[in-house]
Design a protein around this motif. Structure first.
Motif, PDB file in Angstrom:
ATOM      1  N   GLU A  32      72.298  42.603  26.435  1.00 47.07           N
ATOM      2  CA  GLU A  32      70.801  42.828  26.277  1.00 47.07           C
ATOM      3  C   GLU A  32      70.311  41.797  25.124  1.00 47.07           C
ATOM      4  O   GLU A  32      70.790  41.868  24.031  1.00 47.07           O
ATOM      5  N   PRO A  33      69.271  40.804  25.368  1.00 45.36           N
ATOM      6  CA  PRO A  33      69.132  40.089  24.364  1.00 45.36           C
ATOM      7  C   PRO A  33      68.163  40.653  23.209  1.00 45.36           C
ATOM      8  O   PRO A  33      68.031  39.935  22.155  1.00 45.36           O
ATOM      9  N   ASN A  34      67.390  41.703  23.386  1.00 43.90           N
ATOM     10  CA  ASN A  34      66.507  42.472  22.313  1.00 43.90           C
ATOM     11  C   ASN A  34      67.366  43.373  21.722  1.00 43.90           C
ATOM     12  O   ASN A  34      67.902  44.337  22.248  1.00 43.90           O
ATOM     13  N   PRO A  35      67.839  43.207  20.334  1.00 43.46           N
ATOM     14  CA  PRO A  35      68.691  44.033  19.739  1.00 43.46           C
ATOM     15  C   PRO A  35      68.007  45.374  19.702  1.00 43.46           C
ATOM     16  O   PRO A  35      68.726  46.520  19.759  1.00 43.46           O
ATOM     17  N   LEU A  36      66.771  45.706  19.713  1.00 42.86           N
ATOM     18  CA  LEU A  36      66.168  46.972  19.601  1.00 42.86           C
ATOM     19  C   LEU A  36      66.426  47.660  21.012  1.00 42.86           C
ATOM     20  O   LEU A  36      66.191  49.109  20.941  1.00 42.86           O
ATOM     21  N   LYS A  37      66.538  47.090  22.229  1.00 41.14           N
ATOM     22  CA  LYS A  37      66.745  47.556  23.524  1.00 41.14           C
ATOM     23  C   LYS A  37      68.258  47.862  23.779  1.00 41.14           C
ATOM     24  O   LYS A  37      68.839  48.472  24.867  1.00 41.14           O
ATOM     25  N   ALA A  38      69.196  47.074  22.948  1.00 43.94           N
ATOM     26  CA  ALA A  38      70.591  47.013  23.091  1.00 43.94           C
ATOM     27  C   ALA A  38      71.298  48.568  22.987  1.00 43.94           C
ATOM     28  O   ALA A  38      72.387  48.683  23.757  1.00 43.94           O
TER      29      ALA A  38
END
Length: 93
Positions: free
Chosen positions: A59-65
């Motif tokens: 997941e490139p978005n850390p908040l969605k990881a």
């Protein structure tokens, strides 16, 4: 350069201060352990509260990881056992 890492149950542990990453970054999931609090026992600092987070490495978005997480009042070994169970289950799927 071949870096040697400490391991726990076959997976690498990388620590920076109170942050610990458990697992291979090349796998689909890795576990992030954050030491939130410590107590002193017999003159030594001992982990007393942790946050354990399962992260999706693709997941490139850390908040969605962040896949799942928990906060526990426990020691580091219990946190590592939680991390190992989560990682084993996630990598089987």
């Amino acid at each position: 350069m071949n870096a040697k890492f400490n391991t726990y149950k076959g997976y690498p542990l990388v620590r920076n201060g109170n942050d610990i990453y458990y697992g291979y970054m090349s796998d689909p999931y890795v576990i992030f352990i954050q030491i939130l609090d410590t107590t002193e026992e017999s003159g030594e600092k001992v982990t007393s509260k942790v946050r354990v987070v399962q992260m999706d490495t693709n997941e490139p978005n850390p908040l969605k990881a962040f896949v799942k997480n928990t906060e526990r009042e426990c020691g580091l070994y219990e946190a590592l056992d939680i991390a190992n169970v989560w990682l084993e289950k996630a990598l089987k799927n």
